[in-house]
Design a protein around this motif. Structure first.
Motif, PDB file in Angstrom:
ATOM      1  N   ALA A   1     -29.222  12.725  -2.831  1.00 34.70           N
ATOM      2  CA  ALA A   1     -28.317  13.104  -1.903  1.00 34.70           C
ATOM      3  C   ALA A   1     -27.498  11.589  -1.656  1.00 34.70           C
ATOM      4  O   ALA A   1     -26.329  11.418  -1.556  1.00 34.70           O
ATOM      5  CB  ALA A   1     -28.452  13.652  -0.827  1.00 34.70           C
ATOM      6  N   ALA A   2     -28.297  10.702  -1.236  1.00 35.49           N
ATOM      7  CA  ALA A   2     -27.773   9.445  -0.975  1.00 35.49           C
ATOM      8  C   ALA A   2     -27.268   8.624  -2.053  1.00 35.49           C
ATOM      9  O   ALA A   2     -26.034   8.000  -1.895  1.00 35.49           O
ATOM     10  CB  ALA A   2     -28.867   8.311  -0.225  1.00 35.49           C
ATOM     11  N   LEU A   3     -27.723   8.726  -3.248  1.00 34.97           N
ATOM     12  CA  LEU A   3     -26.971   8.165  -4.507  1.00 34.97           C
ATOM     13  C   LEU A   3     -25.753   8.615  -4.839  1.00 34.97           C
ATOM     14  O   LEU A   3     -24.856   7.977  -5.232  1.00 34.97           O
ATOM     15  CB  LEU A   3     -27.898   8.244  -5.607  1.00 34.97           C
ATOM     16  N   ALA A   4     -25.339   9.956  -4.256  1.00 34.07           N
ATOM     17  CA  ALA A   4     -24.330  10.699  -4.693  1.00 34.07           C
ATOM     18  C   ALA A   4     -23.260  10.315  -3.325  1.00 34.07           C
ATOM     19  O   ALA A   4     -22.059  11.017  -3.684  1.00 34.07           O
ATOM     20  CB  ALA A   4     -24.378  12.314  -4.889  1.00 34.07           C
ATOM     21  N   GLY A   5     -23.690   9.765  -2.602  1.00 38.23           N
ATOM     22  CA  GLY A   5     -22.719   9.464  -1.378  1.00 38.23           C
ATOM     23  C   GLY A   5     -22.681  10.512  -0.011  1.00 38.23           C
ATOM     24  O   GLY A   5     -21.890  10.517   0.670  1.00 38.23           O
ATOM     25  N   TYR A   6     -23.933  11.250  -0.319  1.00 43.55           N
ATOM     26  CA  TYR A   6     -23.862  12.218   0.879  1.00 43.55           C
ATOM     27  C   TYR A   6     -24.822  11.632   1.799  1.00 43.55           C
ATOM     28  O   TYR A   6     -25.534  10.985   1.639  1.00 43.55           O
ATOM     29  CB  TYR A   6     -24.305  13.607   0.389  1.00 43.55           C
ATOM     30  N   ARG A   7     -24.785  12.237   3.337  1.00 43.74           N
ATOM     31  CA  ARG A   7     -25.430  11.938   4.238  1.00 43.74           C
ATOM     32  C   ARG A   7     -26.455  13.080   4.590  1.00 43.74           C
ATOM     33  O   ARG A   7     -26.355  14.015   4.715  1.00 43.74           O
ATOM     34  CB  ARG A   7     -24.625  11.717   5.474  1.00 43.74           C
ATOM     35  N   VAL A   8     -27.771  12.559   4.651  1.00 41.74           N
ATOM     36  CA  VAL A   8     -28.875  13.376   4.867  1.00 41.74           C
ATOM     37  C   VAL A   8     -28.949  13.373   6.410  1.00 41.74           C
ATOM     38  O   VAL A   8     -29.321  12.147   6.938  1.00 41.74           O
ATOM     39  CB  VAL A   8     -30.149  12.855   4.271  1.00 41.74           C
ATOM     40  N   LEU A   9     -28.915  14.368   7.076  1.00 39.41           N
ATOM     41  CA  LEU A   9     -28.891  14.601   8.535  1.00 39.41           C
ATOM     42  C   LEU A   9     -30.233  14.530   8.956  1.00 39.41           C
ATOM     43  O   LEU A   9     -30.715  14.384  10.201  1.00 39.41           O
ATOM     44  CB  LEU A   9     -27.847  15.545   9.001  1.00 39.41           C
ATOM     45  N   LYS A  10     -30.985  15.862   8.248  1.00 36.27           N
ATOM     46  CA  LYS A  10     -32.397  15.969   8.609  1.00 36.27           C
ATOM     47  C   LYS A  10     -33.234  16.354   7.528  1.00 36.27           C
ATOM     48  O   LYS A  10     -32.764  17.156   6.516  1.00 36.27           O
ATOM     49  CB  LYS A  10     -32.076  17.533   9.539  1.00 36.27           C
ATOM     50  N   VAL A  11     -34.576  16.034   7.632  1.00 36.14           N
ATOM     51  CA  VAL A  11     -35.509  16.758   6.765  1.00 36.14           C
ATOM     52  C   VAL A  11     -36.608  17.073   7.675  1.00 36.14           C
ATOM     53  O   VAL A  11     -37.084  16.338   8.251  1.00 36.14           O
ATOM     54  CB  VAL A  11     -36.219  15.538   5.736  1.00 36.14           C
ATOM     55  N   GLU A  12     -37.037  18.301   7.312  1.00 35.10           N
ATOM     56  CA  GLU A  12     -38.097  19.168   8.489  1.00 35.10           C
ATOM     57  C   GLU A  12     -38.840  19.753   7.758  1.00 35.10           C
ATOM     58  O   GLU A  12     -38.225  20.386   6.871  1.00 35.10           O
ATOM     59  CB  GLU A  12     -37.217  19.930   9.422  1.00 35.10           C
ATOM     60  N   GLN A  13     -40.204  19.926   7.714  1.00 36.18           N
ATOM     61  CA  GLN A  13     -41.000  20.652   7.030  1.00 36.18           C
ATOM     62  C   GLN A  13     -41.482  21.654   7.810  1.00 36.18           C
ATOM     63  O   GLN A  13     -42.206  21.345   9.077  1.00 36.18           O
ATOM     64  CB  GLN A  13     -42.055  19.726   6.392  1.00 36.18           C
ATOM     65  N   GLN A  14     -41.610  23.095   7.427  1.00 31.80           N
ATOM     66  CA  GLN A  14     -42.281  23.857   8.211  1.00 31.80           C
ATOM     67  C   GLN A  14     -43.137  24.502   7.177  1.00 31.80           C
ATOM     68  O   GLN A  14     -42.719  25.493   6.197  1.00 31.80           O
ATOM     69  CB  GLN A  14     -41.171  24.903   8.716  1.00 31.80           C
ATOM     70  N   GLY A  15     -44.392  24.438   7.214  1.00 33.89           N
ATOM     71  CA  GLY A  15     -45.545  24.894   6.395  1.00 33.89           C
ATOM     72  C   GLY A  15     -45.370  24.348   5.227  1.00 33.89           C
ATOM     73  O   GLY A  15     -45.051  22.996   4.799  1.00 33.89           O
TER      74      GLY A  15
END
Length: 79
Positions: free
Chosen positions: A56-70
């Motif tokens: 995503a970052a390489l394509a120029g998009y912004r990662v807003l959240k990464v969250e793991q649930q199980g």
């Protein structure tokens, strides 16, 4: 409303799909979004924790959240 509490505009459920499919599907879906829109990606492939944010970052998009649930990892990516 902060970016962390914003509701995503679209959802891509790639649960059960092996890597690299979740990252490839995310990149294809992001092309359809308008500037500022947010895609929520759900994946349970352990390698996606590296591939989705990186691609995503390489394509120029912004990662807003990464969250793991199980076993499921939720990504919020903004175009």
């Amino acid at each position: 409303m902060t970016e962390q509490t914003k509701t995503p505009d679209y959802q891509l459920d790639a649960s059960g799909e092996p890597c690299p499919y979740p990252a490839v599907a995310m990149l294809e879906a992001m092309q359809e979004l308008r500037s500022g829109e947010v895609l929520e990606v759900l994946a349970d492939c352990p390698q996606s924790i590296n591939s989705i944010p990186g691609d995503a970052a390489l394509a120029g998009y912004r990662v807003l959240k990464v969250e793991q649930q199980g076993p499921t990892i939720k990504y919020w990516i903004q175009r």
